[in-house]
Design a protein around this motif. Sequence first.
Motif, short mmCIF file in Angstrom:
data_model
loop_
_atom_site.label_atom_id
_atom_site.label_comp_id
_atom_site.label_asym_id
_atom_site.label_seq_id
_atom_site.Cartn_x
_atom_site.Cartn_y
_atom_site.Cartn_z
N GLN A 100 0.82 -1.21 0.00
CA GLN A 100 0.00 0.00 0.00
C GLN A 100 0.86 1.26 0.00
N VAL A 101 2.00 1.19 0.69
CA VAL A 101 2.93 2.32 0.67
C VAL A 101 3.42 2.57 -0.75
N ARG A 102 3.78 1.50 -1.45
CA ARG A 102 4.25 1.63 -2.83
C ARG A 102 3.16 2.23 -3.72
N ARG A 103 1.94 1.74 -3.59
CA ARG A 103 0.85 2.26 -4.43
C ARG A 103 0.57 3.73 -4.14
N ALA A 104 0.76 4.13 -2.89
CA ALA A 104 0.52 5.52 -2.52
C ALA A 104 1.52 6.48 -3.17
N LEU A 105 2.62 5.94 -3.67
CA LEU A 105 3.63 6.77 -4.34
C LEU A 105 3.23 7.14 -5.75
N GLY A 106 2.15 6.57 -6.25
CA GLY A 106 1.69 6.88 -7.60
C GLY A 106 2.67 6.39 -8.66
N ALA A 107 3.00 7.28 -9.59
CA ALA A 107 3.89 6.91 -10.69
C ALA A 107 5.28 6.53 -10.19
N ASP A 108 5.68 7.04 -9.04
CA ASP A 108 7.01 6.74 -8.51
C ASP A 108 7.12 5.32 -7.96
N ARG A 109 6.04 4.57 -7.92
CA ARG A 109 6.10 3.21 -7.36
C ARG A 109 7.04 2.32 -8.17
N ILE A 110 7.24 2.61 -9.46
CA ILE A 110 8.14 1.78 -10.26
C ILE A 110 9.60 1.99 -9.85
N ARG A 111 9.86 3.01 -9.04
CA ARG A 111 11.22 3.25 -8.55
C ARG A 111 11.46 2.60 -7.19
N VAL A 112 10.45 1.87 -6.70
CA VAL A 112 10.55 1.23 -5.39
C VAL A 112 10.22 -0.25 -5.51
N GLY A 113 11.12 -1.11 -5.09
CA GLY A 113 10.89 -2.55 -5.08
C GLY A 113 10.54 -3.04 -3.69
#
Length: 210
Positions: A100-113
């Motif tokens: 959920q934290v990753r999804r909350a980043l929006g477009a930046d989620r692809i920069r977080v694994g």
Amino acid sequence: MMQQTATGRSYLPILALVLLFGLPPIAGWFYIMNPQWLPDKHKNRGTLILPPRPLQSLTLKDAAQQDFDWRALSGRWTLISYREGACDTGCMQQLLALGQVRRALGADRIRVGQLLIQTSPTARGSDDEPQQLVDASRTLYLPPQQVARFRQLFSLPGIEQRGATYLVDPNGMLMMGYPSGSPKKDILKDLETLLKASRSWTTGANNGYR
């Protein structure tokens, strides 16, 4: 004299471009390595590890029992969870919260694994059902002979390793830790600050993450 003045002025646009594009990444890296200089509202919520610790000396296994290549994390920030034995209900809740934290980043989620480190896959808990829901491609296993090395690398004051969350930078360096039960908003705030500061020096290749 007039010619020298004109020549000097001709360099002003170049200097302005250098300052415009060069200072943000320099400032971002400076603040990441020196968070004490950030304003209070931007200070890290997690426990900062100074200096950051390289993880390449830790040998982990993937689902096929092959050595994990840490270069696979290059270019992205990575959230790591640790569990002893099988991933139980509490473990699943932690993984879902980090998702959920990753999804909350929006477009930046692809920069977080996101990865889960478990002890040997032969070690099973009393409830194996949640384990079947864990994405094998995001799970790494800690061999018994690497446990001491793991405990040394991931040791942080006030943080019990079991159930903790860790943050690895795009260069494969362990740089922050969060105790079990840390609020999602704290991890999100730290990631937002780091992603903004590092926007110019991470590419965030997809690598299968959504």
